[in-house]
Design an enzyme around this catalytic site. Structure first.
Site, PDB file in Angstrom:
ATOM      1  N   TYR A 183       0.818  -1.215   0.000  1.00  0.00           N
ATOM      2  CA  TYR A 183       0.000   0.000   0.000  1.00  0.00           C
ATOM      3  C   TYR A 183       0.856   1.272   0.000  1.00  0.00           C
ATOM      4  CZ  TYR A 183      -3.782  -3.207   1.326  1.00  0.00           C
ATOM      5  OH  TYR A 183      -4.687  -4.238   1.378  1.00  0.00           O
ATOM      6  N   LYS A 235       3.954 -15.315   2.519  1.00  0.00           N
ATOM      7  CA  LYS A 235       3.820 -16.102   1.282  1.00  0.00           C
ATOM      8  C   LYS A 235       5.237 -16.423   0.823  1.00  0.00           C
ATOM      9  CE  LYS A 235       1.208 -17.752  -2.081  1.00  0.00           C
ATOM     10  NZ  LYS A 235       0.328 -18.917  -1.881  1.00  0.00           N
ATOM     11  N   ASP A 243      -2.532 -18.170   2.364  1.00  0.00           N
ATOM     12  CA  ASP A 243      -3.712 -18.876   1.839  1.00  0.00           C
ATOM     13  C   ASP A 243      -4.178 -19.932   2.833  1.00  0.00           C
ATOM     14  OD1 ASP A 243      -1.207 -19.873   1.207  1.00  0.00           O
ATOM     15  OD2 ASP A 243      -1.808 -20.808  -0.677  1.00  0.00           O
ATOM     16  N   ASP A 275      -4.696  -6.726   6.338  1.00  0.00           N
ATOM     17  CA  ASP A 275      -5.928  -6.024   5.967  1.00  0.00           C
ATOM     18  C   ASP A 275      -7.031  -7.053   5.697  1.00  0.00           C
ATOM     19  OD1 ASP A 275      -7.710  -4.127   5.112  1.00  0.00           O
ATOM     20  OD2 ASP A 275      -6.711  -3.697   3.215  1.00  0.00           O
ATOM     21  N   ASP A 280     -10.234  -8.566   8.556  1.00  0.00           N
ATOM     22  CA  ASP A 280     -11.667  -8.503   8.242  1.00  0.00           C
ATOM     23  C   ASP A 280     -12.291  -9.901   8.280  1.00  0.00           C
ATOM     24  OD1 ASP A 280     -11.719  -5.806   8.013  1.00  0.00           O
ATOM     25  OD2 ASP A 280     -12.578  -5.759   5.998  1.00  0.00           O
TER      26      ASP A 280
END
Ligand code: NAD
Length: 360
Positions: free
Chosen positions: A146, A195, A227, A251, A255
């Site tokens: 980001y 990852k 994942d 992020d 959620d």
């Protein structure tokens, strides 16, 4: 102890829920012999209306001079509010990005707790929920994809967009230390999520987290691919204590973890810098649809205030008192509309604040 708290009531339900959190903080201060001094600043839509910008430099200076910041919520109805006709840098949410940057808040903590009393709100099966769960998502907030370089250009006649995911070892080390410190205050387990089978940034993440873990021999460390973590959160959320991860993965996973608890009005959060300073706010938004109707659930903000006591002021006993008061009120069957179920007693925002304060 005397502590200075900068208060941002914000927009929508912000002022209502912050009032209740202050009520609970004052009761806690009275019981434990502290004094909290509050200074209000404007941020978000209310600052746009007053000053034409979502956050003034004076407001930032006030926040910097405090020991911690307590925030309600900012923003309005994104389809109808005139605030969203302004340029992006003048909209309410720009105030939030600016204050995070100015205060150097690089570590975001979001607890996802499933209370026994609110099990019905969890979308998972009973056999998966078991005795409930209590995890903390620790997300890096100021680096990664980001904040990396980005561009859109035409390459060989095709419009092509590039985003850059970059971390240096210091950025990883400081968030990892925070993650292990928090684990020491909890069940002493860190799941570092990356990852590393694909990304260089993840391989560096894993290497630095391994190095930091050597200073915390009591904390169990495991590495998990993002994942797999997304699957495990719905397959067996009880396995997690602290989930430590970079900005974008955090992020998304925070959620997901929030949704697994099913109760938006219960979720607190904290953003910390490298001192004891932090900004504390509920994970939900300003809920313009119910603003000013005494319907909002103030518990996420009250629990954020409890995090402020625990992480910025090292007042663990006081924070426990607030957390236990919230549990007690739920146990006695009091509910705001968003967490209401059959046989429970419906109360408004103000009454919920009174009930919690009354049990400190
Ligand atoms: P929201 O979280 O404000 O509301 C989503 C739904 O949950 C609404 O139906 C709302 O009534 C309900 N809800 C949220 N908090 C509640 C509470 N404490 N008690 C009872 N019900 C509650 O999300 P949204 O509607 O997508 O966004 C509204 C505004 O909030 C937008 O302007 C958005 O940009 C802003 N926002 C601000 C923050 C923040 O201040 N950090 C975070 C998220 C969204």
């Amino acid at each position: 102890m005397n502590k200075k708290i900068t208060v941002i009531r914000g927009d929508g339900i912000g002022p209502e829920i912050v009032n209740e959190a202050i009520k609970v903080l004052d009761k806690t201060a009275e019981k434990f012999g502290h004094s909290f001094e509050y200074t209000d600043i404007l941020m978000g839509g209310c600052s746009i209306d007053a000053y034409g910008v979502p956050l003034t430099d004076e407001a930032i200076a006030t926040a910097k001079a405090a020991d911690a910041v307590l925030l309600g919520a900012i923003g309005g109805n994104t389809s109808t509010s005139p605030w969203y006709k302004l340029a992006p840098e003048l909209r309410p949410e720009a105030g939030l990005l600016k204050i995070r940057k100015e205060l150097g808040l690089f570590a975001n903590l979001r607890p996802a707790v499933l209370y026994d009393e609110l099990k019905f709100a969890c979308p998972l099966r009973d056999d998966i929920i078991g005795e409930g769960f209590d995890m903390m998502i620790m997300r890096e907030l100021t680096g990664g994809l980001y904040f990396g370089e980005r561009k859109t250009e035409t390459v060989n006649g095709l419009e092509t967009a590039v985003d850059t995911l970059s971390y240096n070892e210091n950025e990883i080390r400081r968030i990892a230390r925070r993650g292990f410190d928090i684990a020491m205050k909890r069940k002493k387990k860190v799941t570092s999520v990356d990852k590393a089978n694909v990304l260089d940034s993840s391989r560096l993440w894993r290497k630095v987290v391994n190095e930091v873990s050597k200073d915390y021999p009591e904390v169990e460390l495991e590495h998990m691919l993002v994942d797999n973590c997304a699957m495990q959160l719905v397959r067996d959320p009880k396995q997690f204590d602290v989930i430590l991860t970079e900005n974008m993965f955090g992020d998304i996973l925070s959620d997901e973890a929030a949704m697994v608890t099913g109760s938006l009005g219960m979720l607190a959060s904290a953003s910390l810098n490298d001192t004891k300073f932090g900004l504390y706010e509920p994970s939900h938004g300003s809920a313009p649809d119910i603003a000013g109707q005494n319907k909002a659930n103030p518990l996420a903000t009250i629990l954020s205030a409890s995090m402020m006591l625990r992480f910025s002021f090292d007042m663990d006993k006081e924070a426990d008192a607030i957390d236990n008061a919230v549990k007690q009120v739920l146990n006695e069957g009091y509910r705001t509309g968003d967490i209401m179920s059959e046989g429970m007693t419906l109360v408004g925002c103000k009454e919920m604040g009174d009930l919690v304060a009354g049990r400190i």
